[in-house]
Design an enzyme around this catalytic site. Structure first.
Site, short mmCIF file in Angstrom:
data_model
loop_
_atom_site.label_atom_id
_atom_site.label_comp_id
_atom_site.label_asym_id
_atom_site.label_seq_id
_atom_site.Cartn_x
_atom_site.Cartn_y
_atom_site.Cartn_z
N ASP A 73 0.83 -1.19 0.00
CA ASP A 73 0.00 0.00 0.00
C ASP A 73 0.87 1.25 0.00
O ASP A 73 2.01 1.23 0.47
CB ASP A 73 -0.89 0.04 1.24
CG ASP A 73 -1.89 -1.09 1.29
OD1 ASP A 73 -2.16 -1.69 0.24
OD2 ASP A 73 -2.40 -1.37 2.40
N ARG A 74 0.31 2.33 -0.47
CA ARG A 74 1.04 3.61 -0.51
C ARG A 74 1.61 3.97 0.86
O ARG A 74 2.78 4.39 0.98
CB ARG A 74 0.10 4.73 -0.97
CG ARG A 74 0.77 6.11 -1.04
CD ARG A 74 -0.24 7.19 -1.32
NE ARG A 74 -1.16 7.34 -0.19
CZ ARG A 74 -2.19 8.19 -0.17
NH1 ARG A 74 -2.45 8.92 -1.23
NH2 ARG A 74 -2.97 8.26 0.89
#
Length: 239
Positions: A73-74
């Site tokens: 995930d970012r």
């Protein structure tokens, strides 16, 4: 992620390199590839950079640009594996698909479980098609299993080691939140504000890959990011 990520910084974040793969320490806040949510930077001015833009700098003499063998995930930091050519990607893909790649995440959660070890076995499905990657517990969804172990406790927080046996989108974040101990700094599944929060306290700490049949498995660890390191010190945790 403090400030703009540079090519030099990404190259300094290479944790492991051989003829088949790279493992880098992905910064928190850096998306791995372009998407609707990162078309603008967080201050609304221009495009936010993604890891994809930096991959050509990680060729290290090979003609082909490395590619992602999995994703983070970012807002999750830590170990991210890249395959350096097609055959390497095929081999790595098989390891991840058959759950032979062992991943350990460190998280600081709000509250915490009563016992010291356990499992979370809750199937996951899309929460809302309009929300992209957002997920929810869904009896009709895909099976998802997480193993966890308590590494440290504080009055209001707990340090967990999380092992995702399956690799569903947002699995660890949803599983922790649904179990009553959301990950600190999670603006989607926890109590953090949508903007200006403390940063997601989820870190891909280590990965083990049995990449070569006649050699020991490759083990790589990533150091804690700054925002988590500060929290560790504040809570008195030592690692």
């Amino acid at each position: 992620m403090n400030g703009e990520v540079t090519e030099d910084e990404i190259m300094r974040r290479v944790l492991y390199r051989d003829a088949l793969m790279l493992v880098i320490d992905k910064p928190a806040g850096l998306p791995v590839h372009p998407g609707p949510r990162n078309s603008l930077s967080r201050n609304g001015q221009g495009s936010q950079r993604t890891l994809t833009e930096f991959l050509p700098a990680l060729r290290f003499g090979l003609p082909r640009v490395p590619e992602l063998a999995h994703r983070l995930d970012r807002d999750t930091s830590g170990c991210l594996v890249l395959g350096r050519h097609r055959k390497a990607l095929e081999r790595l893909g098989k390891l991840f698909k058959t759950n032979q790649a062992s991943k350990t995440y460190w998280a600081i959660v709000e509250g915490g479980p009563e016992s010291d070890t356990g499992e979370i076995d809750l199937p996951l499905g899309p929460r809302d098609p309009d929300r992209g990657w957002w997920m929810k517990v869904d009896p009709a969804g895909q099976p998802a299993l997480t193993r966890w172990q308590v590494l440290g406790r504080h009055e209001k927080f707990t340090w967990l080691a999380l092992e995702p046996v399956t690799g569903r989108t947002h699995q660890l974040r949803v599983h922790c939140a649904e179990s009553g101990f959301a990950i600190l700094g999670d603006p989607i599944y926890g109590s953090a504000p949508r903007m200006g929060g403390p940063g997601l306290h989820l870190h891909a700490r280590a990965i083990t890959l049995p990449l070569y049949p006649k050699r020991e498995a490759i083990q790589v660890e990533a150091p804690l990011p700054g925002h988590m390191l500060e929290t560790f010190f504040e809570l008195g945790f030592k690692y």
